[in-house]
Write a protein that holds these residues in place. Sequence first.
Motif, PDB file in Angstrom:
ATOM      1  N   VAL A   1       0.840  -1.208   0.000  1.00 42.81           N
ATOM      2  CA  VAL A   1       0.000   0.000   0.000  1.00 42.81           C
ATOM      3  C   VAL A   1       0.873   1.255   0.000  1.00 42.81           C
ATOM      4  N   ASN A   2       0.406   2.268  -0.736  1.00 39.38           N
ATOM      5  CA  ASN A   2       1.065   3.569  -0.838  1.00 39.38           C
ATOM      6  C   ASN A   2       2.419   3.525  -1.522  1.00 39.38           C
ATOM      7  N   ASP A   3       2.663   2.475  -2.263  1.00 40.05           N
ATOM      8  CA  ASP A   3       3.917   2.375  -3.020  1.00 40.05           C
ATOM      9  C   ASP A   3       3.642   1.686  -4.345  1.00 40.05           C
ATOM     10  N   PHE A   4       4.239   2.193  -5.426  1.00 38.96           N
ATOM     11  CA  PHE A   4       4.101   1.543  -6.720  1.00 38.96           C
ATOM     12  C   PHE A   4       5.297   1.904  -7.592  1.00 38.96           C
ATOM     13  N   GLN A   5       5.546   1.063  -8.592  1.00 39.06           N
ATOM     14  CA  GLN A   5       6.687   1.257  -9.491  1.00 39.06           C
ATOM     15  C   GLN A   5       6.237   1.136 -10.936  1.00 39.06           C
ATOM     16  N   LYS A   6       6.970   1.804 -11.805  1.00 41.99           N
ATOM     17  CA  LYS A   6       6.703   1.712 -13.230  1.00 41.99           C
ATOM     18  C   LYS A   6       7.148   0.360 -13.762  1.00 41.99           C
ATOM     19  N   GLY A   7       6.360  -0.150 -14.695  1.00 42.65           N
ATOM     20  CA  GLY A   7       6.754  -1.341 -15.408  1.00 42.65           C
ATOM     21  C   GLY A   7       7.446  -0.975 -16.707  1.00 42.65           C
ATOM     22  N   ASP A   8       7.276  -1.815 -17.714  1.00 44.18           N
ATOM     23  CA  ASP A   8       7.989  -1.622 -18.974  1.00 44.18           C
ATOM     24  C   ASP A   8       7.357  -0.573 -19.884  1.00 44.18           C
ATOM     25  N   ILE A   9       6.054  -0.313 -19.707  1.00 48.96           N
ATOM     26  CA  ILE A   9       5.357   0.609 -20.629  1.00 48.96           C
ATOM     27  C   ILE A   9       4.480   1.580 -19.856  1.00 48.96           C
ATOM     28  N   ALA A  10       5.045   2.278 -18.872  1.00 49.95           N
ATOM     29  CA  ALA A  10       4.259   3.131 -17.977  1.00 49.95           C
ATOM     30  C   ALA A  10       3.834   4.470 -18.591  1.00 49.95           C
ATOM     31  N   GLU A  11       4.469   4.883 -19.666  1.00 54.88           N
ATOM     32  CA  GLU A  11       4.176   6.211 -20.210  1.00 54.88           C
ATOM     33  C   GLU A  11       2.725   6.340 -20.640  1.00 54.88           C
ATOM     34  N   GLY A  12       2.064   7.401 -20.176  1.00 55.42           N
ATOM     35  CA  GLY A  12       0.680   7.631 -20.528  1.00 55.42           C
ATOM     36  C   GLY A  12      -0.319   6.986 -19.570  1.00 55.42           C
ATOM     37  N   TYR A  13       0.197   6.364 -18.529  1.00 58.70           N
ATOM     38  CA  TYR A  13      -0.647   5.714 -17.519  1.00 58.70           C
ATOM     39  C   TYR A  13      -0.296   6.253 -16.131  1.00 58.70           C
ATOM     40  N   SER A  14      -1.259   6.169 -15.200  1.00 51.81           N
ATOM     41  CA  SER A  14      -0.982   6.478 -13.803  1.00 51.81           C
ATOM     42  C   SER A  14      -1.787   5.533 -12.923  1.00 51.81           C
ATOM     43  N   VAL A  15      -1.297   5.317 -11.696  1.00 49.58           N
ATOM     44  CA  VAL A  15      -1.971   4.423 -10.752  1.00 49.58           C
ATOM     45  C   VAL A  15      -1.947   5.047  -9.365  1.00 49.58           C
ATOM     46  N   SER A  16      -2.714   4.446  -8.460  1.00 51.53           N
ATOM     47  CA  SER A  16      -2.662   4.788  -7.044  1.00 51.53           C
ATOM     48  C   SER A  16      -2.877   3.504  -6.261  1.00 51.53           C
TER      49      SER A  16
END
Lengths: 110, 111
Positions: free
Chosen positions: B52-67
């Motif tokens: 919780v409250n932590d996330f990392q970019k994967g291989d194709i994160a551009e143009g996406y966001s998460v929470s």
Amino acid sequence: GEDVEQSLFLSVREGDSSVINCTYTDSSSTYLYWYKQEPGAGLQLLTYIFSNMDMKQDQRLTVLLNKKDKHLSLRIADTQTGDSAIYFCAEIPRTDKLIFGTGTRLQVFP
Amino acid sequence: DGGITQSPKYLFRKEGQNVTLSCEQNLNHDAMYWYRQDPGQGLRLIYYSQIVNDFQKGDIAEGYSVSREKKESFPLTVTSAQKNPTAFYLCASKQGNYGYTFGSGTRLTVV
């Protein structure tokens, strides 16, 4: 590096055995997995094998692992039309992220 | 029954719009993942969250966001910066090494 390769298509007659092959490059993977995806659906975990095993059998499914050649295979005995789907092999290397192959589309014909 | 629920099943986006895909799990899993699947291709990792409250970019994160404000929920927003968003999106969760559990997917189409 991390790379998982599979052939794209396999066509078999109902009742025959299917063998789906996979090669991977990261020898650090502790577990290797086979997933099944039916049209328009998510992925269903079929089976997995621990890296210190050579073979695992589960009903009609047999998984063979050759660590030296980094080769994984899934054999489906007595293939049925309901087995028609895309099959993905996958590994979790040290990065702890599941790396998928491109998937093999299995078509079963009567 | 425990599992992962993705909604909606089908989503249509107009050019320039942001849309949010929902992913909820009641498996008490710590880690959650978003994958994108294009026709005839494998799955590519967009974002993942180990806690919780932590996330990392994967291989194709551009143009996406998460929470990841709650353990159960990991929504994905497809922003207008994502130039080719039409795809099948799959959410997954994991606990330990016994594979990932996947949702049934959301098919996003740009109209």
